[in-house]
Design an enzyme around this catalytic site. Structure first.
Site, PDB file in Angstrom:
ATOM      1  N   HIS A  56      -8.756  18.638  -6.840  1.00 59.80           N
ATOM      2  CA  HIS A  56      -9.648  17.775  -6.074  1.00 59.80           C
ATOM      3  C   HIS A  56      -9.673  18.252  -4.617  1.00 59.80           C
ATOM      4  O   HIS A  56      -8.884  19.129  -4.232  1.00 59.80           O
ATOM      5  CB  HIS A  56      -9.196  16.305  -6.154  1.00 59.80           C
ATOM      6  CG  HIS A  56      -7.839  16.047  -5.598  1.00 59.80           C
ATOM      7  ND1 HIS A  56      -6.737  15.777  -6.372  1.00 59.80           N
ATOM      8  CD2 HIS A  56      -7.392  16.027  -4.310  1.00 59.80           C
ATOM      9  CE1 HIS A  56      -5.682  15.602  -5.599  1.00 59.80           C
ATOM     10  NE2 HIS A  56      -6.048  15.758  -4.348  1.00 59.80           N
TER      11      HIS A  56
HETATM   12  P1  TYD Z   1      -3.685  12.274  -8.080  1.00 58.57           P
HETATM   13  O1  TYD Z   1      -4.065  12.339  -6.645  1.00 58.57           O
HETATM   14  O2  TYD Z   1      -4.778  12.460  -9.079  1.00 58.57           O
HETATM   15  O3  TYD Z   1      -2.528  13.322  -8.399  1.00 58.57           O
HETATM   16  P2  TYD Z   1      -2.512  14.909  -8.324  1.00 58.57           P
HETATM   17  O4  TYD Z   1      -3.604  15.347  -7.424  1.00 58.57           O
HETATM   18  O5  TYD Z   1      -1.179  15.228  -7.796  1.00 58.57           O
HETATM   19  O6  TYD Z   1      -2.653  15.447  -9.696  1.00 58.57           O
HETATM   20  O7  TYD Z   1      -2.927  10.910  -8.324  1.00 58.57           O
HETATM   21  C1  TYD Z   1      -2.396  10.561  -9.582  1.00 58.57           C
HETATM   22  C2  TYD Z   1      -2.389   9.047  -9.677  1.00 58.57           C
HETATM   23  O8  TYD Z   1      -1.568   8.476  -8.660  1.00 58.57           O
HETATM   24  C3  TYD Z   1      -3.774   8.443  -9.520  1.00 58.57           C
HETATM   25  O9  TYD Z   1      -3.879   7.371 -10.437  1.00 58.57           O
HETATM   26  C4  TYD Z   1      -3.784   7.891  -8.118  1.00 58.57           C
HETATM   27  C5  TYD Z   1      -2.328   7.564  -7.867  1.00 58.57           C
HETATM   28  N1  TYD Z   1      -1.935   7.694  -6.447  1.00 58.57           N
HETATM   29  C6  TYD Z   1      -1.707   6.566  -5.689  1.00 58.57           C
HETATM   30  O10 TYD Z   1      -1.835   5.426  -6.172  1.00 58.57           O
HETATM   31  N2  TYD Z   1      -1.314   6.711  -4.387  1.00 58.57           N
HETATM   32  C7  TYD Z   1      -1.161   7.930  -3.821  1.00 58.57           C
HETATM   33  O11 TYD Z   1      -0.801   8.022  -2.619  1.00 58.57           O
HETATM   34  C8  TYD Z   1      -1.400   9.100  -4.626  1.00 58.57           C
HETATM   35  C9  TYD Z   1      -1.247  10.482  -4.037  1.00 58.57           C
HETATM   36  C10 TYD Z   1      -1.793   8.946  -5.920  1.00 58.57           C
END
Ligand code: TYD
Length: 139
Positions: A56
């Site tokens: 992302h």
């Molecule tokens: P995501 O940003 O998609 O993880 P990555 O990029 O590391 O693969 O986040 C995974 C899940 O965690 C998603 O449901 C959102 C949640 N999340 C939060 O609630 N707070 C946060 O600060 C972060 C980074 C993620």
């Protein structure tokens, strides 16, 4: 919003290392060795072998990504250019500016990815589709 940012605006920052016989300490201080206020800290751990994280971009969020333990690679993509940064030392951090697509791959066993972030979690700051990212970058 920073549609004009490029991967060349992202850089690896060498953090300090306070070393003695009983180990090391590294400190990160907002607006001193990183150029933003730290609003949020999170860390990824227990990442299964072969799993990719990230995938992302953020419209406004700035981050410093540190391999607090183990190692992993960060693939940076600005829509035109890509580069891969290997993080493998706790006293180096990768500064990722807004408007950069990132993927985190090749996590070693026991790796901890520590992220210092400039803003609180905000769903609307995420761009999760690469096609939407290219539109954002006007490519
Ligand atoms: P995501 O940003 O998609 O993880 P990555 O990029 O590391 O693969 O986040 C995974 C899940 O965690 C998603 O449901 C959102 C949640 N999340 C939060 O609630 N707070 C946060 O600060 C972060 C980074 C993620």
């Amino acid at each position: 919003m920073n549609p004009e940012s490029t991967i060349y605006n992202c850089c690896v920052i060498e953090l300090n290392k306070i070393h003695n016989r009983s180990g090391n300490i590294t400190t990160v201080e907002e607006n001193l060795n990183i150029p933003f206020n730290i609003e949020r800290v999170y860390y990824l751990y227990d990442v299964p072998s072969g799993v990719e994280r990230g995938g992302h971009a953020h419209k406004e969020l700035q981050q410093l990504i540190v391999a607090a333990s183990g190692c992993f690679d960060v693939v940076l993509d600005d829509g035109k250019n890509k580069k891969v940064i290997e993080l493998n030392r706790p006293n180096y951090g990768l500064l990722v500016v807004p408007g950069i697509w990132r993927e985190l791959i090749n996590f070693s066993s026991g790796a901890i990815c520590l992220v210092l972030a400039s803003q609180k979690y905000k769903v609307t700051d995420y761009i999760r589709e690469h096609n939407d990212f290219l539109k954002f970058k006007k490519i």
